[in-house]
Write a protein that holds these residues in place. Structure first.
Motif, PDB file in Angstrom:
ATOM      1  N   LYS A  43      29.489  38.907  89.420  1.00  0.00           N
ATOM      2  CA  LYS A  43      30.405  39.082  88.294  1.00  0.00           C
ATOM      3  C   LYS A  43      31.866  39.007  88.741  1.00  0.00           C
ATOM      4  O   LYS A  43      32.702  38.441  88.040  1.00  0.00           O
ATOM      5  N   GLN A  44      32.167  39.548  89.924  1.00  0.00           N
ATOM      6  CA  GLN A  44      33.543  39.469  90.440  1.00  0.00           C
ATOM      7  C   GLN A  44      33.939  38.019  90.685  1.00  0.00           C
ATOM      8  O   GLN A  44      35.047  37.599  90.344  1.00  0.00           O
ATOM      9  N   ASP A  45      33.034  37.250  91.289  1.00  0.00           N
ATOM     10  CA  ASP A  45      33.323  35.836  91.542  1.00  0.00           C
ATOM     11  C   ASP A  45      33.487  35.073  90.232  1.00  0.00           C
ATOM     12  O   ASP A  45      34.311  34.161  90.133  1.00  0.00           O
ATOM     13  N   ALA A  46      32.712  35.442  89.243  1.00  0.00           N
ATOM     14  CA  ALA A  46      32.784  34.766  87.953  1.00  0.00           C
ATOM     15  C   ALA A  46      34.118  35.019  87.261  1.00  0.00           C
ATOM     16  O   ALA A  46      34.609  34.162  86.526  1.00  0.00           O
ATOM     17  N   ARG A  47      34.688  36.173  87.473  1.00  0.00           N
ATOM     18  CA  ARG A  47      35.993  36.449  86.857  1.00  0.00           C
ATOM     19  C   ARG A  47      37.026  35.436  87.313  1.00  0.00           C
ATOM     20  O   ARG A  47      37.781  34.886  86.511  1.00  0.00           O
ATOM     21  N   GLN A  48      37.059  35.209  88.628  1.00  0.00           N
ATOM     22  CA  GLN A  48      38.008  34.234  89.153  1.00  0.00           C
ATOM     23  C   GLN A  48      37.655  32.836  88.644  1.00  0.00           C
ATOM     24  O   GLN A  48      38.534  32.059  88.289  1.00  0.00           O
ATOM     25  N   GLY A  49      36.379  32.529  88.595  1.00  0.00           N
ATOM     26  CA  GLY A  49      35.954  31.229  88.084  1.00  0.00           C
ATOM     27  C   GLY A  49      36.342  31.040  86.623  1.00  0.00           C
ATOM     28  O   GLY A  49      36.735  29.940  86.212  1.00  0.00           O
ATOM     29  N   ALA A  50      36.250  32.108  85.852  1.00  0.00           N
ATOM     30  CA  ALA A  50      36.624  32.037  84.441  1.00  0.00           C
ATOM     31  C   ALA A  50      38.124  31.808  84.294  1.00  0.00           C
ATOM     32  O   ALA A  50      38.564  31.036  83.427  1.00  0.00           O
ATOM     33  N   ARG A  51      38.911  32.448  85.135  1.00  0.00           N
ATOM     34  CA  ARG A  51      40.364  32.222  85.098  1.00  0.00           C
ATOM     35  C   ARG A  51      40.684  30.767  85.401  1.00  0.00           C
ATOM     36  O   ARG A  51      41.531  30.153  84.748  1.00  0.00           O
ATOM     37  N   GLU A  52      40.004  30.233  86.426  1.00  0.00           N
ATOM     38  CA  GLU A  52      40.236  28.836  86.798  1.00  0.00           C
ATOM     39  C   GLU A  52      39.795  27.891  85.690  1.00  0.00           C
ATOM     40  O   GLU A  52      40.486  26.898  85.402  1.00  0.00           O
ATOM     41  N   THR A  53      38.681  28.200  85.048  1.00  0.00           N
ATOM     42  CA  THR A  53      38.189  27.381  83.938  1.00  0.00           C
ATOM     43  C   THR A  53      39.216  27.340  82.818  1.00  0.00           C
ATOM     44  O   THR A  53      39.525  26.273  82.272  1.00  0.00           O
ATOM     45  N   LYS A  54      39.767  28.497  82.489  1.00  0.00           N
ATOM     46  CA  LYS A  54      40.747  28.569  81.411  1.00  0.00           C
ATOM     47  C   LYS A  54      42.031  27.829  81.794  1.00  0.00           C
ATOM     48  O   LYS A  54      42.607  27.098  80.980  1.00  0.00           O
ATOM     49  N   GLU A  67      39.578  27.440  71.970  1.00  0.00           N
ATOM     50  CA  GLU A  67      38.457  26.798  72.675  1.00  0.00           C
ATOM     51  C   GLU A  67      38.485  27.127  74.167  1.00  0.00           C
ATOM     52  O   GLU A  67      37.435  27.337  74.778  1.00  0.00           O
ATOM     53  N   CYS A  68      39.675  27.194  74.729  1.00  0.00           N
ATOM     54  CA  CYS A  68      39.793  27.566  76.147  1.00  0.00           C
ATOM     55  C   CYS A  68      39.349  29.010  76.372  1.00  0.00           C
ATOM     56  O   CYS A  68      38.674  29.319  77.352  1.00  0.00           O
ATOM     57  N   ARG A  69      39.734  29.900  75.455  1.00  0.00           N
ATOM     58  CA  ARG A  69      39.299  31.297  75.558  1.00  0.00           C
ATOM     59  C   ARG A  69      37.780  31.389  75.464  1.00  0.00           C
ATOM     60  O   ARG A  69      37.143  32.142  76.197  1.00  0.00           O
ATOM     61  N   GLN A  70      37.200  30.597  74.572  1.00  0.00           N
ATOM     62  CA  GLN A  70      35.749  30.614  74.420  1.00  0.00           C
ATOM     63  C   GLN A  70      35.065  30.095  75.685  1.00  0.00           C
ATOM     64  O   GLN A  70      34.040  30.629  76.104  1.00  0.00           O
ATOM     65  N   ASP A  71      35.646  29.091  76.322  1.00  0.00           N
ATOM     66  CA  ASP A  71      35.096  28.594  77.590  1.00  0.00           C
ATOM     67  C   ASP A  71      35.098  29.705  78.645  1.00  0.00           C
ATOM     68  O   ASP A  71      34.135  29.871  79.395  1.00  0.00           O
ATOM     69  N   LYS A  72      36.209  30.458  78.684  1.00  0.00           N
ATOM     70  CA  LYS A  72      36.311  31.556  79.637  1.00  0.00           C
ATOM     71  C   LYS A  72      35.250  32.621  79.335  1.00  0.00           C
ATOM     72  O   LYS A  72      34.570  33.099  80.246  1.00  0.00           O
ATOM     73  N   ARG A  73      35.086  32.958  78.071  1.00  0.00           N
ATOM     74  CA  ARG A  73      34.074  33.951  77.685  1.00  0.00           C
ATOM     75  C   ARG A  73      32.672  33.473  78.062  1.00  0.00           C
ATOM     76  O   ARG A  73      31.849  34.254  78.544  1.00  0.00           O
ATOM     77  N   ASP A  74      32.401  32.208  77.820  1.00  0.00           N
ATOM     78  CA  ASP A  74      31.081  31.662  78.147  1.00  0.00           C
ATOM     79  C   ASP A  74      30.808  31.734  79.647  1.00  0.00           C
ATOM     80  O   ASP A  74      29.694  32.065  80.066  1.00  0.00           O
ATOM     81  N   THR A  75      31.824  31.439  80.435  1.00  0.00           N
ATOM     82  CA  THR A  75      31.666  31.508  81.894  1.00  0.00           C
ATOM     83  C   THR A  75      31.344  32.929  82.329  1.00  0.00           C
ATOM     84  O   THR A  75      30.429  33.158  83.129  1.00  0.00           O
ATOM     85  N   LYS A  76      32.076  33.895  81.786  1.00  0.00           N
ATOM     86  CA  LYS A  76      31.830  35.287  82.139  1.00  0.00           C
ATOM     87  C   LYS A  76      30.466  35.760  81.637  1.00  0.00           C
ATOM     88  O   LYS A  76      29.760  36.498  82.323  1.00  0.00           O
ATOM     89  N   GLN A  77      30.083  35.324  80.444  1.00  0.00           N
ATOM     90  CA  GLN A  77      28.797  35.734  79.890  1.00  0.00           C
ATOM     91  C   GLN A  77      27.641  35.188  80.726  1.00  0.00           C
ATOM     92  O   GLN A  77      26.647  35.868  80.955  1.00  0.00           O
ATOM     93  N   ASP A  78      27.776  33.958  81.214  1.00  0.00           N
ATOM     94  CA  ASP A  78      26.744  33.389  82.085  1.00  0.00           C
ATOM     95  C   ASP A  78      26.587  34.211  83.361  1.00  0.00           C
ATOM     96  O   ASP A  78      25.473  34.444  83.827  1.00  0.00           O
ATOM     97  N   ALA A  79      27.708  34.674  83.901  1.00  0.00           N
ATOM     98  CA  ALA A  79      27.652  35.492  85.116  1.00  0.00           C
ATOM     99  C   ALA A  79      27.002  36.843  84.829  1.00  0.00           C
ATOM    100  O   ALA A  79      26.232  37.353  85.650  1.00  0.00           O
ATOM    101  N   ARG A  80      27.296  37.416  83.675  1.00  0.00           N
ATOM    102  CA  ARG A  80      26.661  38.689  83.320  1.00  0.00           C
ATOM    103  C   ARG A  80      25.149  38.530  83.209  1.00  0.00           C
ATOM    104  O   ARG A  80      24.386  39.379  83.667  1.00  0.00           O
ATOM    105  N   LYS A  81      24.730  37.433  82.609  1.00  0.00           N
ATOM    106  CA  LYS A  81      23.291  37.171  82.470  1.00  0.00           C
ATOM    107  C   LYS A  81      22.649  37.019  83.848  1.00  0.00           C
ATOM    108  O   LYS A  81      21.581  37.577  84.108  1.00  0.00           O
ATOM    109  N   GLU A  82      23.316  36.300  84.725  1.00  0.00           N
ATOM    110  CA  GLU A  82      22.784  36.125  86.090  1.00  0.00           C
ATOM    111  C   GLU A  82      22.708  37.473  86.806  1.00  0.00           C
ATOM    112  O   GLU A  82      21.735  37.762  87.501  1.00  0.00           O
TER     113      GLU A  82
END
Length: 88
Positions: A43-54, A67-82
């Motif tokens: 989840k920590q790694d995903a936070r940085q990845g979400a920032r980069e995605t946005k 749409e960019c915010r939603q992309d960031k949310r989706d990235t973080k949500q995928d990490a939470r699921k993992e």
């Protein structure tokens, strides 16, 4: 068998039974802690990845801010699921 020797046998059997009961519980707790740490790291790694995605999304200027915010949310949500998949 004397009364003292019988008592010592009972106490030693109880000590062994207790040790056999506690050993699996401590190893389970250790394993569970490792799983939580691994999930937290993901989840920590995903936070940085979400920032980069946005940031990449905003730099491309092909999507709206929403749409960019939603992309960031989706990235973080995928990490939470993992992370949940690892823990449970």
């Amino acid at each position: 068998m004397t009364r003292k020797a019988g008592f010592q046998v009972v106490v030693s059997h109880l000590a062994i039974a207790t040790a056999l009961f506690i050993a699996p519980l401590t190893s389970y707790a250790t394993e569970q802690g490792e799983q939580r740490r691994e999930a937290r790291d993901i989840k920590q790694d995903a936070r940085q990845g979400a920032r980069e995605t946005k940031a990449e999304c905003r730099a491309g200027e092909e999507k709206t801010r929403a749409e960019c915010r939603q992309d960031k949310r989706d990235t973080k949500q995928d990490a939470r699921k993992e992370g949940r998949d690892i823990k449970y």
